[in-house]
Scaffold this motif. Structure first.
Motif, PDB file in Angstrom:
ATOM      1  N   PRO A 235      88.776 -50.883  18.957  1.00 18.04           N
ATOM      2  CA  PRO A 235      88.339 -51.545  17.724  1.00 18.04           C
ATOM      3  C   PRO A 235      89.272 -51.237  16.554  1.00 18.04           C
ATOM      4  CG  PRO A 235      87.006 -49.612  18.123  1.00 18.04           C
ATOM      5  CD  PRO A 235      87.888 -49.752  19.323  1.00 18.04           C
ATOM      6  N   LYS A 236      89.270 -52.133  15.598  1.00 22.01           N
ATOM      7  CA  LYS A 236      90.009 -51.898  14.352  1.00 22.01           C
ATOM      8  C   LYS A 236      89.088 -51.120  13.409  1.00 22.01           C
ATOM      9  CE  LYS A 236      92.313 -55.337  12.671  1.00 22.01           C
ATOM     10  NZ  LYS A 236      92.592 -56.641  12.017  1.00 22.01           N
ATOM     11  N   ILE A 237      89.595 -50.046  12.822  1.00 20.59           N
ATOM     12  CA  ILE A 237      88.795 -49.198  11.934  1.00 20.59           C
ATOM     13  C   ILE A 237      89.454 -49.158  10.560  1.00 20.59           C
ATOM     14  CG2 ILE A 237      87.835 -46.899  11.534  1.00 20.59           C
ATOM     15  CD1 ILE A 237      87.969 -46.414  14.543  1.00 20.59           C
ATOM     16  N   ILE A 238      88.722 -49.585   9.536  1.00 23.49           N
ATOM     17  CA  ILE A 238      89.213 -49.538   8.149  1.00 23.49           C
ATOM     18  C   ILE A 238      88.181 -48.805   7.306  1.00 23.49           C
ATOM     19  CG2 ILE A 238      89.962 -50.865   6.148  1.00 23.49           C
ATOM     20  CD1 ILE A 238      90.591 -53.175   8.011  1.00 23.49           C
ATOM     21  N   ALA A 256      95.948 -42.744  15.288  1.00 24.51           N
ATOM     22  CA  ALA A 256      95.242 -42.442  16.543  1.00 24.51           C
ATOM     23  C   ALA A 256      94.521 -43.640  17.143  1.00 24.51           C
ATOM     24  CB  ALA A 256      94.234 -41.313  16.286  1.00 24.51           C
ATOM     25  N   ARG A 257      94.824 -44.855  16.665  1.00 18.76           N
ATOM     26  CA  ARG A 257      94.059 -46.025  17.098  1.00 18.76           C
ATOM     27  C   ARG A 257      94.170 -46.296  18.602  1.00 18.76           C
ATOM     28  NH1 ARG A 257      97.743 -50.674  14.137  1.00 18.76           N
ATOM     29  NH2 ARG A 257      99.714 -50.216  15.201  1.00 18.76           N
ATOM     30  N   THR A 258      95.298 -45.934  19.222  1.00 20.56           N
ATOM     31  CA  THR A 258      95.465 -46.191  20.658  1.00 20.56           C
ATOM     32  C   THR A 258      94.839 -45.102  21.533  1.00 20.56           C
ATOM     33  OG1 THR A 258      97.629 -45.100  20.644  1.00 20.56           O
ATOM     34  CG2 THR A 258      97.591 -47.487  20.276  1.00 20.56           C
ATOM     35  N   LYS A 259      94.232 -44.105  20.906  1.00 19.34           N
ATOM     36  CA  LYS A 259      93.624 -43.000  21.660  1.00 19.34           C
ATOM     37  C   LYS A 259      92.171 -43.281  22.037  1.00 19.34           C
ATOM     38  CE  LYS A 259      96.639 -39.413  19.704  1.00 19.34           C
ATOM     39  NZ  LYS A 259      96.701 -38.132  18.964  1.00 19.34           N
ATOM     40  N   TRP A 260      91.716 -44.504  21.766  1.00 19.23           N
ATOM     41  CA  TRP A 260      90.338 -44.863  22.106  1.00 19.23           C
ATOM     42  C   TRP A 260      90.154 -44.758  23.612  1.00 19.23           C
ATOM     43  CZ3 TRP A 260      86.445 -46.301  18.676  1.00 19.23           C
ATOM     44  CH2 TRP A 260      85.249 -46.735  19.267  1.00 19.23           C
ATOM     45  N   SER A 261      89.099 -44.065  24.037  1.00 23.06           N
ATOM     46  CA  SER A 261      88.858 -43.839  25.462  1.00 23.06           C
ATOM     47  C   SER A 261      87.541 -44.483  25.887  1.00 23.06           C
ATOM     48  CB  SER A 261      88.805 -42.336  25.762  1.00 23.06           C
ATOM     49  OG  SER A 261      88.396 -42.107  27.093  1.00 23.06           O
ATOM     50  N   THR A 262      87.584 -45.293  26.930  1.00 24.01           N
ATOM     51  CA  THR A 262      86.375 -45.949  27.428  1.00 24.01           C
ATOM     52  C   THR A 262      85.419 -44.960  28.102  1.00 24.01           C
ATOM     53  OG1 THR A 262      87.553 -46.495  29.481  1.00 24.01           O
ATOM     54  CG2 THR A 262      87.513 -48.172  27.751  1.00 24.01           C
ATOM     55  N   SER A 263      85.897 -43.754  28.384  1.00 25.00           N
ATOM     56  CA  SER A 263      85.040 -42.742  29.013  1.00 25.00           C
ATOM     57  C   SER A 263      84.210 -41.985  27.981  1.00 25.00           C
ATOM     58  CB  SER A 263      85.892 -41.754  29.809  1.00 25.00           C
ATOM     59  OG  SER A 263      86.771 -41.032  28.952  1.00 25.00           O
ATOM     60  N   LYS A 264      84.498 -42.205  26.685  1.00 25.27           N
ATOM     61  CA  LYS A 264      83.754 -41.550  25.614  1.00 25.27           C
ATOM     62  C   LYS A 264      82.813 -42.540  24.927  1.00 25.27           C
ATOM     63  CE  LYS A 264      87.425 -38.222  24.411  1.00 25.27           C
ATOM     64  NZ  LYS A 264      88.312 -37.752  23.310  1.00 25.27           N
ATOM     65  N   SER A 265      81.819 -42.010  24.231  1.00 23.04           N
ATOM     66  CA  SER A 265      80.914 -42.862  23.460  1.00 23.04           C
ATOM     67  C   SER A 265      81.607 -43.340  22.200  1.00 23.04           C
ATOM     68  CB  SER A 265      79.653 -42.087  23.084  1.00 23.04           C
ATOM     69  OG  SER A 265      79.970 -41.051  22.148  1.00 23.04           O
ATOM     70  N   ALA A 266      81.008 -44.327  21.538  1.00 24.08           N
ATOM     71  CA  ALA A 266      81.582 -44.839  20.289  1.00 24.08           C
ATOM     72  C   ALA A 266      81.664 -43.720  19.248  1.00 24.08           C
ATOM     73  CB  ALA A 266      80.732 -45.989  19.766  1.00 24.08           C
ATOM     74  N   ARG A 267      80.603 -42.916  19.123  1.00 24.01           N
ATOM     75  CA  ARG A 267      80.600 -41.809  18.165  1.00 24.01           C
ATOM     76  C   ARG A 267      81.733 -40.824  18.467  1.00 24.01           C
ATOM     77  NH1 ARG A 267      77.719 -38.560  14.727  1.00 24.01           N
ATOM     78  NH2 ARG A 267      75.995 -40.024  14.548  1.00 24.01           N
ATOM     79  N   GLN A 268      81.876 -40.439  19.719  1.00 28.45           N
ATOM     80  CA  GLN A 268      82.922 -39.479  20.077  1.00 28.45           C
ATOM     81  C   GLN A 268      84.311 -40.022  19.751  1.00 28.45           C
ATOM     82  OE1 GLN A 268      81.826 -39.048  24.215  1.00 28.45           O
ATOM     83  NE2 GLN A 268      80.895 -37.034  23.870  1.00 28.45           N
ATOM     84  N   LEU A 274      88.926 -40.230  13.353  1.00 35.16           N
ATOM     85  CA  LEU A 274      88.853 -39.910  11.922  1.00 35.16           C
ATOM     86  C   LEU A 274      88.820 -38.407  11.652  1.00 35.16           C
ATOM     87  CD1 LEU A 274      86.310 -42.606  10.633  1.00 35.16           C
ATOM     88  CD2 LEU A 274      88.812 -42.707  10.685  1.00 35.16           C
ATOM     89  N   GLN A 275      88.654 -37.617  12.717  1.00 35.22           N
ATOM     90  CA  GLN A 275      88.619 -36.159  12.598  1.00 35.22           C
ATOM     91  C   GLN A 275      87.538 -35.694  11.619  1.00 35.22           C
ATOM     92  OE1 GLN A 275      92.613 -34.537  11.946  1.00 35.22           O
ATOM     93  NE2 GLN A 275      93.505 -36.279  13.063  1.00 35.22           N
ATOM     94  N   CYS A 276      86.336 -36.193  11.872  1.00 31.32           N
ATOM     95  CA  CYS A 276      85.193 -35.813  11.028  1.00 31.32           C
ATOM     96  C   CYS A 276      83.914 -35.945  11.845  1.00 31.32           C
ATOM     97  CB  CYS A 276      85.119 -36.706   9.790  1.00 31.32           C
ATOM     98  SG  CYS A 276      84.641 -38.412  10.163  1.00 31.32           S
ATOM     99  N   THR A 277      82.818 -35.437  11.300  1.00 37.66           N
ATOM    100  CA  THR A 277      81.506 -35.599  11.922  1.00 37.66           C
ATOM    101  C   THR A 277      80.767 -36.710  11.189  1.00 37.66           C
ATOM    102  OG1 THR A 277      81.413 -33.254  12.530  1.00 37.66           O
ATOM    103  CG2 THR A 277      79.325 -34.475  12.487  1.00 37.66           C
ATOM    104  N   LEU A 278      80.368 -37.745  11.903  1.00 34.37           N
ATOM    105  CA  LEU A 278      79.725 -38.904  11.283  1.00 34.37           C
ATOM    106  C   LEU A 278      78.226 -38.680  11.098  1.00 34.37           C
ATOM    107  CD1 LEU A 278      81.466 -41.712  13.354  1.00 34.37           C
ATOM    108  CD2 LEU A 278      81.964 -41.077  10.985  1.00 34.37           C
ATOM    109  N   PRO A 279      77.640 -39.284  10.068  1.00 32.49           N
ATOM    110  CA  PRO A 279      76.186 -39.190   9.874  1.00 32.49           C
ATOM    111  C   PRO A 279      75.457 -39.841  11.052  1.00 32.49           C
ATOM    112  CG  PRO A 279      77.274 -40.038   7.908  1.00 32.49           C
ATOM    113  CD  PRO A 279      78.302 -40.040   8.990  1.00 32.49           C
TER     114      PRO A 279
END
Length: 356
Positions: A235-238, A256-268, A274-279
């Motif tokens: 996905p594109k993230i802005i 890091a946009r190409t580091k998206w892994s289908t084995s991980k959840s969207a949150r992970q 973004l190197q942060c913890t999301l609400p």
């Protein structure tokens, strides 16, 4: 066999059940006028009579005026088919001038439902709006709604944003196209369903399947637009917010946009990028400090306040339309082509916005 014979004799009258007899649609008078008719013999336990027929005021008055004679004839009918034949003869002289104009595609839709689509896929038909709703289940088990609008002569669904004219497109072809689209978007929907269930989604509040984006909370001062497409493997993230915050997040997202892994959840994935913890989903949206500085609302006409004052000390967000209206009302605002140059309503620092 009776169902086939019924369709051949009355192709525009759709039988829901044959025993007790229930049908809805149009029949032709002996003079060839098409008349809107609803028949329901379940209320009389299968007995054929004038009272089971609903139609225009003219038709009902005609039938009631000859009720005793017609009931005697109707009660001798052995089936729904023979009853409708008798009813047809009884409508001699009825005018169709008071009828709603029948769609030129009505017969085609009835034929397709009878021969290819199947009536079991029809969920409802709204007589007032002339909209038939069909169900479509994709390969992933998701349910979708398909709308056949016989008043406007268009097909539409929750899968596609735009409607399609019945002119040149049959219902079967439209359903085939939707099934292909569902297959194409399956992975996108998997990702968005994951986002909806695990993250704090700010927009859209009631997403439709054709809306392939989400606005999520990142911090109390920043939100992120997650835009997915079947043409991209990630996905594109802005990120939107004060530049002191958004620039850092957007640099991380780009790197890091190409580091998206289908084995991980969207949150992970998003937290890794973004190197942060999301609400979480329980995050109070009232804590998002991104209300427009003009109208004091987070959203306006589905638009978020994503125009941010460049002064990091201020960093006040605005809706684009609100900011345009504000700047247009000030004498010191100047315009160059489609861009307005003026002063921030809060800190008086320089601010620009596209006027259209």
């Amino acid at each position: 066999m009776e169902h086939v014979e019924f369709y051949k004799r009355f192709p525009l009258l759709v039988p829901e059940t044959l025993d007790p007899f229930k049908a809805d649609g149009y029949i032709e008078t002996p003079e060839g006028e098409r008349v809107r008719i609803t028949i329901d013999a379940s209320s009389t336990h299968g007995t054929y009579c004038v009272d089971i027929v609903k139609s225009t005021l003219e038709v009902e008055q005609l039938l009631q005026s000859k009720k005793a004679e017609l009931d005697a004839r109707f009660q001798q009918c052995a089936s729904g088919l023979s009853f409708v034949k008798e009813l047809q003869h009884s409508l001699a002289g009825v005018s169709a001038t008071s009828q709603k104009k029948i769609s030129q595609f009505y017969g085609q839709i009835v034929k397709e439902c009878d021969e290819k689509v199947g009536w079991d896929r029809v969920e409802s038909f709204d007589k007032k709006t002339q909209i038939m709703t069909l169900k479509l289940k994709d390969a992933s088990g998701r349910d979708h709604s398909v709308y056949v609008d016989l008043a406007s002569n268009v097909f539409s669904s929750n899968v596609e944003e735009h409607s399609v004219s019945m002119e040149g497109t049959k219902l079967t072809r439209y359903l085939e196209t939707l099934e292909q689209r569902c297959e194409q978007l399956a992975e996108c929907w998997d990702l968005l369903d994951d986002v909806d269930s695990t993250l704090c989604v700010l927009q859209p509040q009631h997403p439709k399947r054709h809306e392939l984006w989400r606005r999520i909370a990142v911090t109390d001062l920043a939100t992120a637009l997650i835009d997915v497409s079947p043409d991209r493997s990630y996905p594109k993230i802005i990120v939107y917010g004060p530049r002191s915050i958004s620039d850092t997040f957007n640099a991380k997202a780009k790197a890091a946009r190409t580091k998206w892994s289908t084995s991980k959840s969207a949150r992970q994935n998003i937290e890794t990028i973004l190197q942060c913890t999301l609400p979480s989903t329980s995050f109070d949206q009232k804590d998002i400090k991104l209300e427009c500085g003009v109208c004091f609302a987070f959203t306006s006409e589905h638009e978020t306040a994503d125009q941010i004052c460049a002064n990091d000390v201020c960093a006040q967000p605005f809706h684009r339309k609100c900011l345009v209206q504000w700047l247009a009302s000030k004498e010191d605002t100047r315009q160059s082509f489609a861009t307005l140059f003026g002063k921030c309503p809060y800190c008086s620092g320089n601010i620009t916005v596209a006027s259209s």
